[in-house]
Design a protein around this motif. Structure first.
Motif, PDB file in Angstrom:
ATOM      1  N   GLY A 154      28.689 -21.616  -8.932  1.00 30.66           N
ATOM      2  CA  GLY A 154      28.259 -22.972  -9.240  1.00 30.66           C
ATOM      3  C   GLY A 154      26.823 -23.137  -9.684  1.00 30.66           C
ATOM      4  N   TYR A 155      26.068 -22.042  -9.828  1.00 31.71           N
ATOM      5  CA  TYR A 155      24.668 -22.126 -10.250  1.00 31.71           C
ATOM      6  C   TYR A 155      24.574 -21.658 -11.701  1.00 31.71           C
ATOM      7  CZ  TYR A 155      23.831 -22.796  -5.298  1.00 31.71           C
ATOM      8  OH  TYR A 155      23.859 -23.286  -4.014  1.00 31.71           O
ATOM      9  N   ARG A 156      24.374 -22.602 -12.594  1.00 30.70           N
ATOM     10  CA  ARG A 156      24.498 -22.331 -14.024  1.00 30.70           C
ATOM     11  C   ARG A 156      23.187 -21.763 -14.590  1.00 30.70           C
ATOM     12  NH1 ARG A 156      29.131 -24.801 -15.872  1.00 30.70           N
ATOM     13  NH2 ARG A 156      28.364 -24.882 -18.022  1.00 30.70           N
ATOM     14  N   ILE A 157      22.874 -20.551 -14.177  1.00 35.81           N
ATOM     15  CA  ILE A 157      21.705 -19.853 -14.704  1.00 35.81           C
ATOM     16  C   ILE A 157      22.082 -19.277 -16.066  1.00 35.81           C
ATOM     17  CG2 ILE A 157      20.109 -17.934 -14.343  1.00 35.81           C
ATOM     18  CD1 ILE A 157      20.509 -18.323 -11.334  1.00 35.81           C
ATOM     19  N   ARG A 158      21.360 -19.694 -17.089  1.00 30.08           N
ATOM     20  CA  ARG A 158      21.727 -19.300 -18.452  1.00 30.08           C
ATOM     21  C   ARG A 158      21.331 -17.867 -18.768  1.00 30.08           C
ATOM     22  NH1 ARG A 158      19.173 -19.005 -23.116  1.00 30.08           N
ATOM     23  NH2 ARG A 158      17.252 -19.835 -22.217  1.00 30.08           N
ATOM     24  N   ARG A 159      20.154 -17.462 -18.334  1.00 34.06           N
ATOM     25  CA  ARG A 159      19.672 -16.108 -18.610  1.00 34.06           C
ATOM     26  C   ARG A 159      18.822 -15.653 -17.432  1.00 34.06           C
ATOM     27  NH1 ARG A 159      19.222 -13.010 -23.163  1.00 34.06           N
ATOM     28  NH2 ARG A 159      19.781 -14.761 -24.527  1.00 34.06           N
ATOM     29  N   MET A 160      19.053 -14.428 -16.976  1.00 36.34           N
ATOM     30  CA  MET A 160      18.254 -13.860 -15.898  1.00 36.34           C
ATOM     31  C   MET A 160      17.693 -12.526 -16.386  1.00 36.34           C
ATOM     32  SD  MET A 160      19.327 -12.891 -11.944  1.00 36.34           S
ATOM     33  CE  MET A 160      19.528 -14.606 -11.429  1.00 36.34           C
ATOM     34  N   ASN A 161      16.387 -12.487 -16.549  1.00 32.51           N
ATOM     35  CA  ASN A 161      15.733 -11.262 -16.991  1.00 32.51           C
ATOM     36  C   ASN A 161      14.334 -11.206 -16.394  1.00 32.51           C
ATOM     37  OD1 ASN A 161      14.307 -13.141 -18.504  1.00 32.51           O
ATOM     38  ND2 ASN A 161      15.103 -12.477 -20.480  1.00 32.51           N
ATOM     39  N   GLN A 162      13.514 -10.299 -16.886  1.00 34.13           N
ATOM     40  CA  GLN A 162      12.165 -10.140 -16.353  1.00 34.13           C
ATOM     41  C   GLN A 162      11.356 -11.422 -16.534  1.00 34.13           C
ATOM     42  OE1 GLN A 162      13.862  -8.202 -18.405  1.00 34.13           O
ATOM     43  NE2 GLN A 162      13.469  -6.020 -18.073  1.00 34.13           N
TER      44      GLN A 162
END
Length: 455
Positions: free
Chosen positions: A385-393
């Motif tokens: 349910g957590y709409r994180i679009r992009r996870m990077n540095q």
């Protein structure tokens, strides 16, 4: 007499605005990064879509001048002032609802003519937006006065006047392009850009990774501490008040080492000051926000008897614990990469270039491994349910600076816990701010926390 006092206030505030804008021209609007570091290549990648600070600043200052000279806020009683804000925010909420209804009509395949079908909604939206534009300055002025009154009571005034004066402007916010090296988590560069369609945002991030070998992310902003501060248009009164206080403490810190270091240096210690500054602002905004609500908008305070119902069919997803685990694992991978980079540099200095290149191949492998892990964790958060679009540095470089509000985002970084410990040990919010306003590094912060615990 009141007219004379308002003119005096206008002149004094105008002089202060000039001082702040002069400082900002040097430390905020200037290019922060030297030529030859890749910054120019990154800035060219946005194809000239820089946010126009100058035009925005001129418009905002004119609006503020109009409120100081001719605004009606000082002639309203407190109940009418608060009700004015409630009515303004209710209309803003209705505009957001109408926009959603219009969008639904345009994407509904069963609607033959969405333009015609949405005609009445668009007319209502336009009417409300025009009315909102007429009232915006007064709504801002009222909220500024209410937040300022609480801040003065908390010890931040001089002769009964808040210093620096609180000045905020609701606006459509720019987005922020943040980059980080791929082999470490570091907020290397940032650039305010005009809002872009999602497909263009994604293409920009991927192009920077491919062409500049950096991790990039475009993030939305809720506020920006230029002067007057930019605040995202909202119908949420608690959020608006908290953000007013959050951005004001950044203005306050401009006059102390914590704020000056934030904007005038580009070494690693600057990034520590950034994290300390933003973490303090998170805590400060939350506390002042609750005080303002209690005094002027008590219906928005969370109920002490509120109960959160959680389904017993499945274990609840612990966002904070999952984010902490993610950040800790990423940091460990980056530590391995850092050690390998040190080894490669040593080999090059010894004239062993071929061996250094072999180590570089291993570094590339670990970088890819870390990025694959972050994407897998992003999917996990999305599925819960957590709409994180992009996870990077770059994601961790940016959001890791807000350790007072995002659970787990700092991993094992001691800055967030130390700031919270100092707040818990401080007799007042003012004492808490005074204890930290001269702190610019993690080492200094931990020393302050240790001294407070001993006293």
């Amino acid at each position: 007499m009141k007219t004379l006092w308002r003119i005096v206030r206008f002149i004094l505030r105008g002089l202060f605005y000039f001082l702040i804008i002069a400082i900002l021209a040097v430390v905020v609007f200037r290019p922060k990064y030297p030529f030859g570091t890749g910054w120019n290549d990154i800035s060219r990648a946005v194809d000239g879509r820089y946010f126009d600070y100058v035009s925005w600043e001129i418009d905002a200052l004119i609006a503020k001048a109009e409120q100081v000279l001719w605004g009606q806020g000082p002639f309203m009683d407190e109940a009418d002032r608060s009700q004015f804000v409630r009515d303004y925010m209710a209309d803003m909420r209705r505009v957001h609802q109408i926009e959603a209804e219009i969008e639904a009509l345009f994407i509904d395949p069963t609607v033959d003519d969405p333009v015609q079908a949405s005609a009445n909604l668009r007319a209502e939206r336009d009417r409300l937006e025009a009315h909102l534009a007429q009232r915006q300055g007064l709504a801002e002025s009222i909220l500024e006065g209410q937040v300022a009154a609480v801040l003065v009571d908390e010890g931040f005034g001089v002769l009964g006047q808040l210093t620096p004066p609180l000045a905020m402007r609701f606006t459509e916010m720019p987005d922020l392009l943040v980059t980080s090296p791929r082999d470490r988590i570091f907020r290397d560069s940032e650039l305010a850009i005009d809002p872009l369609p999602l497909e263009e945002i994604t293409a920009l991030e991927e192009r920077l990774k491919r062409e500049q070998d950096v991790a990039a992310i475009v993030v939305p902003l809720g506020g920006m501490a230029i002067y007057p501060a930019m605040i995202a248009e909202t119908w949420n009164i608690p959020w608006a008040i908290e953000t007013f206080a959050h951005e004001w403490i950044h203005h306050y810190f401009f006059f102390y080492p914590l704020g000056l270091n934030y904007f005038t240096t580009t070494d690693a210690s600057n990034r520590e000051a950034l994290i300390i500054n933003e973490t303090v602002a998170d805590i400060f905004g939350d506390e002042i926000g609750r005080m303002v609500l209690a005094r002027y908008y008590p219906e928005f305070l969370p109920s002490e008897n509120a109960v959160t119902l959680v389904s017993s069919d499945a274990p609840a997803f612990d966002y904070g614990a999952a984010m902490h685990e993610t950040r800790v694992n990423v940091d460990r991978m980056m530590a391995v990469i850092d050690a390998l980079n040190t080894q490669a540099e040593s080999l090059r200095s010894d004239g062993l270039g071929s061996k250094a290149e072999a180590v570089k191949t291993v570094i590339d492998y670990y970088v890819e491994k870390a990025e694959t892990y972050m994407e897998a964790r992003r999917v996990l958060f999305y599925e819960n349910g957590y709409r994180i679009r992009r996870m990077n540095q770059a994601y961790f470089a940016f959001y890791g600076g807000y350790q007072g509000g995002i659970p787990g985002i700092g991993g094992e970084d001691p800055i967030g816990p130390a700031v919270r410990d100092i707040r818990a040990a401080s007799a007042s919010l003012h004492d808490f701010v005074v204890a930290l306003r001269d702190v610019t590094t993690r080492e200094q912060l931990l020393e302050v926390a240790a001294n407070i615990e001993e006293s």
